[in-house]
Write a protein that holds these residues in place. Structure first.
Motif, PDB file in Angstrom:
ATOM      1  N   LEU A  97      67.377  62.179  57.111  1.00  0.00           N
ATOM      2  CA  LEU A  97      67.374  61.170  58.170  1.00  0.00           C
ATOM      3  C   LEU A  97      68.282  61.579  59.333  1.00  0.00           C
ATOM      4  O   LEU A  97      67.854  61.610  60.497  1.00  0.00           O
ATOM      5  CB  LEU A  97      67.821  59.825  57.603  1.00  0.00           C
ATOM      6  CG  LEU A  97      67.829  58.649  58.593  1.00  0.00           C
ATOM      7  CD1 LEU A  97      66.423  58.378  59.122  1.00  0.00           C
ATOM      8  CD2 LEU A  97      68.406  57.403  57.928  1.00  0.00           C
ATOM      9  N   THR A  98      69.539  61.896  59.028  1.00  0.00           N
ATOM     10  CA  THR A  98      70.493  62.219  60.095  1.00  0.00           C
ATOM     11  C   THR A  98      70.196  63.555  60.741  1.00  0.00           C
ATOM     12  O   THR A  98      70.138  63.673  61.969  1.00  0.00           O
ATOM     13  CB  THR A  98      71.929  62.214  59.537  1.00  0.00           C
ATOM     14  OG1 THR A  98      72.222  60.910  59.028  1.00  0.00           O
ATOM     15  CG2 THR A  98      72.933  62.578  60.621  1.00  0.00           C
ATOM     16  N   ASN A  99      70.007  64.591  59.909  1.00  0.00           N
ATOM     17  CA  ASN A  99      69.928  65.944  60.450  1.00  0.00           C
ATOM     18  C   ASN A  99      68.598  66.245  61.124  1.00  0.00           C
ATOM     19  O   ASN A  99      68.569  66.979  62.113  1.00  0.00           O
ATOM     20  CB  ASN A  99      70.202  66.956  59.335  1.00  0.00           C
ATOM     21  CG  ASN A  99      71.595  66.810  58.755  1.00  0.00           C
ATOM     22  OD1 ASN A  99      72.415  66.039  59.258  1.00  0.00           O
ATOM     23  ND2 ASN A  99      71.878  67.536  57.684  1.00  0.00           N
ATOM     24  N   VAL A 100      67.512  65.693  60.613  1.00  0.00           N
ATOM     25  CA  VAL A 100      66.202  65.969  61.203  1.00  0.00           C
ATOM     26  C   VAL A 100      65.795  64.858  62.176  1.00  0.00           C
ATOM     27  O   VAL A 100      65.588  65.112  63.366  1.00  0.00           O
ATOM     28  CB  VAL A 100      65.132  66.160  60.110  1.00  0.00           C
ATOM     29  CG1 VAL A 100      63.772  66.461  60.751  1.00  0.00           C
ATOM     30  CG2 VAL A 100      65.525  67.293  59.158  1.00  0.00           C
ATOM     31  N   VAL A 101      65.704  63.641  61.677  1.00  0.00           N
ATOM     32  CA  VAL A 101      65.273  62.537  62.539  1.00  0.00           C
ATOM     33  C   VAL A 101      66.275  62.302  63.664  1.00  0.00           C
ATOM     34  O   VAL A 101      65.897  62.097  64.824  1.00  0.00           O
ATOM     35  CB  VAL A 101      65.051  61.252  61.711  1.00  0.00           C
ATOM     36  CG1 VAL A 101      64.674  60.091  62.633  1.00  0.00           C
ATOM     37  CG2 VAL A 101      63.964  61.471  60.672  1.00  0.00           C
ATOM     38  N   GLY A 102      67.576  62.334  63.340  1.00  0.00           N
ATOM     39  CA  GLY A 102      68.593  62.146  64.373  1.00  0.00           C
ATOM     40  C   GLY A 102      68.497  63.184  65.478  1.00  0.00           C
ATOM     41  O   GLY A 102      68.646  62.865  66.668  1.00  0.00           O
ATOM     42  N   THR A 103      68.235  64.429  65.093  1.00  0.00           N
ATOM     43  CA  THR A 103      68.083  65.484  66.093  1.00  0.00           C
ATOM     44  C   THR A 103      66.857  65.239  66.966  1.00  0.00           C
ATOM     45  O   THR A 103      66.888  65.433  68.189  1.00  0.00           O
ATOM     46  CB  THR A 103      67.997  66.860  65.405  1.00  0.00           C
ATOM     47  OG1 THR A 103      69.199  67.090  64.667  1.00  0.00           O
ATOM     48  CG2 THR A 103      67.793  67.983  66.408  1.00  0.00           C
ATOM     49  N   GLN A 104      65.764  64.771  66.346  1.00  0.00           N
ATOM     50  CA  GLN A 104      64.551  64.460  67.116  1.00  0.00           C
ATOM     51  C   GLN A 104      64.809  63.343  68.131  1.00  0.00           C
ATOM     52  O   GLN A 104      64.371  63.428  69.291  1.00  0.00           O
ATOM     53  CB  GLN A 104      63.431  64.081  66.158  1.00  0.00           C
ATOM     54  CG  GLN A 104      62.181  63.542  66.833  1.00  0.00           C
ATOM     55  CD  GLN A 104      62.063  62.044  66.653  1.00  0.00           C
ATOM     56  OE1 GLN A 104      62.194  61.532  65.545  1.00  0.00           O
ATOM     57  NE2 GLN A 104      61.802  61.330  67.744  1.00  0.00           N
ATOM     58  N   VAL A 105      65.543  62.308  67.720  1.00  0.00           N
ATOM     59  CA  VAL A 105      65.857  61.200  68.627  1.00  0.00           C
ATOM     60  C   VAL A 105      66.672  61.711  69.815  1.00  0.00           C
ATOM     61  O   VAL A 105      66.416  61.361  70.974  1.00  0.00           O
ATOM     62  CB  VAL A 105      66.618  60.086  67.873  1.00  0.00           C
ATOM     63  CG1 VAL A 105      67.160  59.040  68.846  1.00  0.00           C
ATOM     64  CG2 VAL A 105      65.704  59.420  66.845  1.00  0.00           C
ATOM     65  N   LEU A 106      67.646  62.562  69.544  1.00  0.00           N
ATOM     66  CA  LEU A 106      68.475  63.129  70.617  1.00  0.00           C
ATOM     67  C   LEU A 106      67.658  63.997  71.559  1.00  0.00           C
ATOM     68  O   LEU A 106      67.802  63.917  72.789  1.00  0.00           O
ATOM     69  CB  LEU A 106      69.614  63.946  70.016  1.00  0.00           C
ATOM     70  CG  LEU A 106      70.757  63.162  69.380  1.00  0.00           C
ATOM     71  CD1 LEU A 106      71.614  64.089  68.517  1.00  0.00           C
ATOM     72  CD2 LEU A 106      71.629  62.497  70.445  1.00  0.00           C
ATOM     73  N   LEU A 107      66.800  64.833  71.005  1.00  0.00           N
ATOM     74  CA  LEU A 107      65.982  65.715  71.841  1.00  0.00           C
ATOM     75  C   LEU A 107      65.058  64.908  72.750  1.00  0.00           C
ATOM     76  O   LEU A 107      64.900  65.222  73.942  1.00  0.00           O
ATOM     77  CB  LEU A 107      65.167  66.657  70.956  1.00  0.00           C
ATOM     78  CG  LEU A 107      65.949  67.793  70.290  1.00  0.00           C
ATOM     79  CD1 LEU A 107      65.148  68.388  69.132  1.00  0.00           C
ATOM     80  CD2 LEU A 107      66.302  68.876  71.301  1.00  0.00           C
ATOM     81  N   ASP A 108      64.449  63.859  72.198  1.00  0.00           N
ATOM     82  CA  ASP A 108      63.563  63.041  73.015  1.00  0.00           C
ATOM     83  C   ASP A 108      64.330  62.386  74.162  1.00  0.00           C
ATOM     84  O   ASP A 108      63.859  62.352  75.313  1.00  0.00           O
ATOM     85  CB  ASP A 108      62.907  61.962  72.149  1.00  0.00           C
ATOM     86  CG  ASP A 108      61.741  62.504  71.333  1.00  0.00           C
ATOM     87  OD1 ASP A 108      61.242  63.607  71.653  1.00  0.00           O
ATOM     88  OD2 ASP A 108      61.332  61.828  70.364  1.00  0.00           O
ATOM     89  N   ALA A 109      65.529  61.873  73.860  1.00  0.00           N
ATOM     90  CA  ALA A 109      66.317  61.221  74.905  1.00  0.00           C
ATOM     91  C   ALA A 109      66.801  62.225  75.949  1.00  0.00           C
ATOM     92  O   ALA A 109      66.797  61.937  77.156  1.00  0.00           O
ATOM     93  CB  ALA A 109      67.510  60.495  74.281  1.00  0.00           C
ATOM     94  N   ALA A 110      67.205  63.390  75.495  1.00  0.00           N
ATOM     95  CA  ALA A 110      67.660  64.418  76.436  1.00  0.00           C
ATOM     96  C   ALA A 110      66.532  64.850  77.367  1.00  0.00           C
ATOM     97  O   ALA A 110      66.729  65.058  78.574  1.00  0.00           O
ATOM     98  CB  ALA A 110      68.203  65.624  75.661  1.00  0.00           C
TER      99      ALA A 110
END
Length: 325
Positions: A97-110
């Motif tokens: 959840l944190t390492n994969v999904v969290g990274t995806q959320v950050l990338l989308d926002a960036a």
């Protein structure tokens, strides 16, 4: 340059923030951290009063919180991760959840906010284990633990956003870090604080596993070089150049504490325990001029001294962790 640092209250993230603001007290840095068990806001106390520093508590898996904090930043340096292998073996869900999904959320926002550069901080463990030689950045990923598998997934996701969307993404992969402010479940602070308290230390198996040790300050200097000068879409290994078996490391820690091998308790080896890690750092050395500056002997001595002098920092963390088990 306005930098968003995820996981900036953790061991490595807080060192990066302190290092950046120590070099330039006028720098604009926002720390975004959930303050889970290993995120300690006190780690940032030395820089918290500086005008360019801002702390926001939040979860990288929360798209709305990430969207709010992302706005106005030029660079993201992404440290936030679940990182303890033993915890991932006990339960992989939080790591995915944190390492994969969290990274995806950050990338989308960036991407949505037009952030100029996204630095994704990863680990050598994504490569698996190597009997001889050293991994280059082109080595196939063969992770062996749920933790390293989740980090490999986040690496590939970050690089895919570069290839698919043209985002300015760079990935760093480091060897084993050590130094001050490291959460006391990791081997060096765990063994050091146990020995300070007259407790035995748990050595996996016969202690033949080999790790390359990197002082946290060297790691953060390497990340800074990549942040400022790395090529988009590239991976950069950051190593320390000191390979030591776990048994040799234990001996050094015992000697520093004036303790004997009777203070060692051999425990069942970790499931899927990688035998050896070793990074080839030719790329970052040649392209960006990186060299580790802290000799392992000096860094280890300074680290041990820090834990001796800072019981008030680590004792409550160990007590809380023991209650949660």
């Amino acid at each position: 340059m306005r930098i968003l640092v995820t996981g900036g209250a953790g061991f490595i993230g807080s060192e990066f923030v302190r290092q950046q603001l120590g070099a330039d007290p006028t720098a604009q840095i926002t720390v975004f951290d959930k303050l889970t068990y290993s995120g300690v806001e006190e780690n940032l106390a030395p820089v918290a009063s500086l005008p360019g520093y801002r702390f926001v508590q939040g979860d990288i898996c929360d798209p709305e919180a990430v969207d709010r904090v992302m706005a106005g930043h030029d660079v993201v340096v992404h440290f936030a991760a679940e990182s303890h292998v033993d915890r991932s073996i006990a339960g992989a869900g939080p790591f995915v959840l944190t390492n994969v999904v969290g990274t995806q959320v950050l990338l989308d926002a960036a991407r949505q906010h037009g952030v100029g550069r996204f630095v994704h901080v990863s680990t050598d463990e994504v490569y698996g284990s190597i009997d001889e030689g050293s991994w280059t950045e082109e080595w196939p990923l063969r992770p062996n633990s749920p933790y390293s598998a989740s980090k490999a997934g986040s690496d590939l996701l970050a690089l895919a956003y570069h290839r698919t969307h043209g985002m300015d993404v760079v990935v760093t992969r480091c060897s084993n870090n050590y130094g001050h402010y490291q959460f006391p479940e990791k081997v060096i602070p765990l063994f050091t604080t146990n020995l300070i308290d007259g407790l035995k230390v748990p050595l996996y198996g016969e202690g033949g596993n080999i790790r390359d040790w990197l002082h946290v300050s060297d790691h953060c200097r390497g990340i800074d070089l990549v942040m400022r000068g790395g090529r988009a879409g590239e991976v950069y290994n950051i190593g320390g150049g000191t390979e030591v078996t776990n048994k040799e490391l234990t001996g050094l820690l015992l000697d520093a504490a004036g303790a004997g091998w009777d203070m060692v308790e051999h425990v069942e080896d970790r499931k899927g325990h990688d035998l050896r890690y070793s990074l080839d750092i030719s790329k970052i050395r040649t392209e960006l001029g990186y060299e580790p500056q802290v000799r392992f002997e000096d860094g280890l001595a300074a680290t041990i001294a820090w834990y001796r002098d800072n019981r008030a920092w680590w004792e409550p963390l160990k007590a809380k962790a023991a209650l949660e088990k």
